[in-house]
Design an enzyme around this catalytic site. Sequence first.
Site, PDB file in Angstrom:
ATOM      1  CD  GLU A   9       0.559   5.900 -11.132  1.00  0.00           C
ATOM      2  OE1 GLU A   9       1.722   5.465 -11.148  1.00  0.00           O
ATOM      3  OE2 GLU A   9      -0.193   5.792 -10.137  1.00  0.00           O
ATOM      4  CD  GLU A  63      -0.463   3.993  -7.514  1.00  0.00           C
ATOM      5  OE1 GLU A  63      -0.589   4.841  -6.609  1.00  0.00           O
ATOM      6  OE2 GLU A  63       0.516   3.959  -8.269  1.00  0.00           O
ATOM      7  CG  PHE A  70       3.032   0.382  -7.210  1.00  0.00           C
ATOM      8  CD1 PHE A  70       4.040   0.127  -6.281  1.00  0.00           C
ATOM      9  CD2 PHE A  70       3.401   0.791  -8.479  1.00  0.00           C
ATOM     10  CE1 PHE A  70       5.381   0.268  -6.627  1.00  0.00           C
ATOM     11  CE2 PHE A  70       4.740   0.935  -8.830  1.00  0.00           C
ATOM     12  CZ  PHE A  70       5.726   0.672  -7.898  1.00  0.00           C
ATOM     13  CG  HIS A 126       9.633  -1.687  -7.533  1.00  0.00           C
ATOM     14  ND1 HIS A 126       9.861  -1.126  -6.308  1.00  0.00           N
ATOM     15  CD2 HIS A 126       9.223  -0.667  -8.328  1.00  0.00           C
ATOM     16  CE1 HIS A 126       9.607   0.179  -6.368  1.00  0.00           C
ATOM     17  NE2 HIS A 126       9.216   0.484  -7.575  1.00  0.00           N
TER      18      HIS A 126
HETATM   19  C1  LIG Z   1       2.474   3.956  -5.331  1.00  0.00           C
HETATM   20  C2  LIG Z   1       3.396   3.970  -6.490  1.00  0.00           C
HETATM   21  N1  LIG Z   1       2.885   4.191  -7.717  1.00  0.00           N
HETATM   22  C3  LIG Z   1       3.697   4.215  -8.798  1.00  0.00           C
HETATM   23  C4  LIG Z   1       5.044   4.028  -8.652  1.00  0.00           C
HETATM   24  C5  LIG Z   1       5.954   4.044  -9.876  1.00  0.00           C
HETATM   25  N2  LIG Z   1       6.793   5.259  -9.823  1.00  0.00           N
HETATM   26  C6  LIG Z   1       8.039   5.205  -9.343  1.00  0.00           C
HETATM   27  S1  LIG Z   1       8.725   6.714  -9.271  1.00  0.00           S
HETATM   28  C7  LIG Z   1       7.366   7.466  -9.882  1.00  0.00           C
HETATM   29  C8  LIG Z   1       7.351   8.945 -10.048  1.00  0.00           C
HETATM   30  C9  LIG Z   1       7.343   9.664  -8.754  1.00  0.00           C
HETATM   31  O1  LIG Z   1       7.446  11.028  -8.961  1.00  0.00           O
HETATM   32  P1  LIG Z   1       7.847  12.001  -7.792  1.00  0.00           P
HETATM   33  O2  LIG Z   1       7.062  11.702  -6.579  1.00  0.00           O
HETATM   34  O3  LIG Z   1       7.780  13.377  -8.335  1.00  0.00           O
HETATM   35  O4  LIG Z   1       9.354  11.617  -7.444  1.00  0.00           O
HETATM   36  P2  LIG Z   1      10.651  11.700  -8.372  1.00  0.00           P
HETATM   37  O5  LIG Z   1      10.774  10.376  -9.048  1.00  0.00           O
HETATM   38  O6  LIG Z   1      10.484  12.817  -9.327  1.00  0.00           O
HETATM   39  O7  LIG Z   1      11.764  11.915  -7.419  1.00  0.00           O
HETATM   40  C10 LIG Z   1       6.378   6.514 -10.154  1.00  0.00           C
HETATM   41  C11 LIG Z   1       5.070   6.832 -10.732  1.00  0.00           C
HETATM   42  C12 LIG Z   1       5.531   3.771  -7.352  1.00  0.00           C
HETATM   43  N3  LIG Z   1       6.835   3.524  -7.139  1.00  0.00           N
HETATM   44  N4  LIG Z   1       4.695   3.762  -6.296  1.00  0.00           N
END
Ligand SMILES: Cc1ncc(C[n+]2csc(CCOP(=O)(O)OP(=O)(O)O)c2C)c(N)n1
Lengths: 336, 327
Positions: free
Chosen positions: A41, A73, A99, A142
């Site tokens: 990612e 993932e 994760f 985290h």
């Molecule tokens: C399973 C998982 N993978 C990666 C992350 C790291 N991460 C935190 S927020 C995010 C983006 C999520 O995007 P979205 O679902 O569109 O929500 P937004 O942050 O835009 O509200 C990522 C990749 C995570 N928290 N959990």
Amino acid sequence: MTPQQQANAAVADPVCTLSDAVNQAIDIAMEEDSEVFCLGEDIEDPIGGVMKGTKGLSTKYGRDRVRNTPISEQAIVGAAIGASLVGMRPIAEVMLMDFFAVAMDQVANHAAKLRYMSGGRTNVPITIRTSVGGGRQFGAQHSQSLEGWMMQTPGLKVVMPSTPRDAKGLLYTCIFDDDPCIHMEALTLLFTRGPVPAGRYAIPLGVADVKRSGDDVTLVTWGWQVPEALAAAEQLESEGISTEVIDLRTLVPLDIDAVLQSAERTKRVLIVHAATQFAGPGAEIAAVVSHELFGELEKPVERMGSVYSPIPYAAELETLHYPERLRIAEAVRRLA
Amino acid sequence: MTALTNDAALRIFRTMTTIRTTENRIIRGLNSGELTMTFYTVRGQEAIPAAIGEHLRREDYMVTTYRGMHDCIAKGVPLEELLAEMCGKSTGTSKGKGGPMHVSDPHSGLMVTTGVVGGGLPIAVGLALSSALRGDGRVTVVNFGDGATSIGATHEAVNLAALWQVPVVFVCQNNRYGEHTKFADYTRSASLAERFATYGLSARAVDGNSIEAMSEAAEAAITQARSGGGPTFLECMTYRLGGHSFGSTTEYMDPDELARAEAEEPVARNRRWLVAERGIGEDVLNQMEAEVEAQVESALTFAKNSDPPPPEELHTDVFSTMAASPR
Ligand SMILES: Cc1ncc(C[n+]2csc(CCOP(=O)(O)OP(=O)(O)O)c2C)c(N)n1
Ligand SMILES: [Mg+2]
């Protein structure tokens, strides 16, 4: 090399961060072997990975070989496994170790077991890079150091460097290793600097490193607890206690001989880690040391890991959750 | 469907104002060093939960994510306790042990805040299943980002909810980004509503930045769920008006698109609408804004003046009794 020789050699090496060292190892591996590629990612430029491990590499090698993925993932690890079954050498990035829980079916039921389940007809030469939180108020989802969980899964090699030099050498080895390797990059260390040999550089898995020599107590640790242990040892030196700090660097394979050799001299052993103490990696090491050196030790082997609780958010509680230099020093004093 | 009254529209706008004022105050504190926390901006997404909250009852359930301060406020989590939790204080919803990413407040129906993308949807289906089994008439709303639609668990949960026809509303807050990745760079689907409709539930896209449109869609979905008509997937179109979290960069965002979204940002936009289309007086709005300002300041003062959790708290709440914990 003795620690002193190593220190001398280090003077000549260029200095960079652990994150840069990771980047160098990937860069060199990709340059050498067109079958090495990265997926994860936000790993493409301009971000280059949220921890910058792949910064510049999609620009250099193209987006075919350094590919962004959706937030998926299971699919990331699964795709890496698939490509590796036919001999490619994928480097998958899972943004934070917590994760892994989402991808654990692919990690534990597939990557770890396919060699065995196929009677050796297939193997999974993947590397999964992941960062490990802790100490930064990131909360219970985290901040976990899950090496113990990985160690409980036969078939995974578990690597956790503490210096830029070790990160470069170990990651390079992971990439070309024929088994699945989990390369754990501690967030608190990612932007610390240290000397790193230029060019191709490999460190074999399963070889511990004496980060500080000493005669009175053997302190066994790894990852982001190494600087804590070294700081404790420094303080103890001024009190007349000489501490040997052994950085295991890899948990599987485990260099138990290095621990035993040191423990034979000092007859006092403390194991420190950020993973949970109860049923943690230290229990295994303590059991082996106690068994092998039964009757020779001056004191029972001591362990200090994280408290048996999810990781609390409040800074006041989080500092009590992990081992840290003051409490490590206290524990060494009790042993000495 | 009942027409949106001026009173209801004003209540929704007041919630939006509370959310925005709280965010602005937190950002000010973070910039000056008065506060430290990881903060996920909700700026630009206020209308979604504010409108949903208008149609929910206190006993209804909600599940949200790290980017969930707006959802918590709209569901009625007391602002004092919410801010205290974000500051890691013993007076917070989780006694300071959860933090901004893990707010739980069953008193107001806010059941889970997860930091794991996609982690909330399966749990929401379970909450809704409990209502179906007990016949308690409650509805569960689960909020998640557009990026969460790439997680397998999301699809398992939506399929299961449709199969079982449980009273849940899936609220996808499509702010066009998952961390640093644009929507079009992680899926070929043009519309999430269309993609999820194939699971056999009501699914529609809605202007998530309009009080009027959001309120209509929320009411329809919640009424349908409550009356046994099954789940709905709402793709609420919005825009993340900044970086992923406080202090993170925006260089990967399209500056023109961001500027356009900023010009149409929902608080100012809906304020204009209230004045122009609903004939609400400036004086009414000004007074409300002043009240909210004072309320937010007092809640933050409460949070800041609270004590951190005492050391014993490290060991409590792992199990129902401490006796189960290893020594
Ligand atoms: C399973 C998982 N993978 C990666 C992350 C790291 N991460 C935190 S927020 C995010 C983006 C999520 O995007 P979205 O679902 O569109 O929500 P937004 O942050 O835009 O509200 C990522 C990749 C995570 N928290 N959990
Ligand atoms: Mg998003």
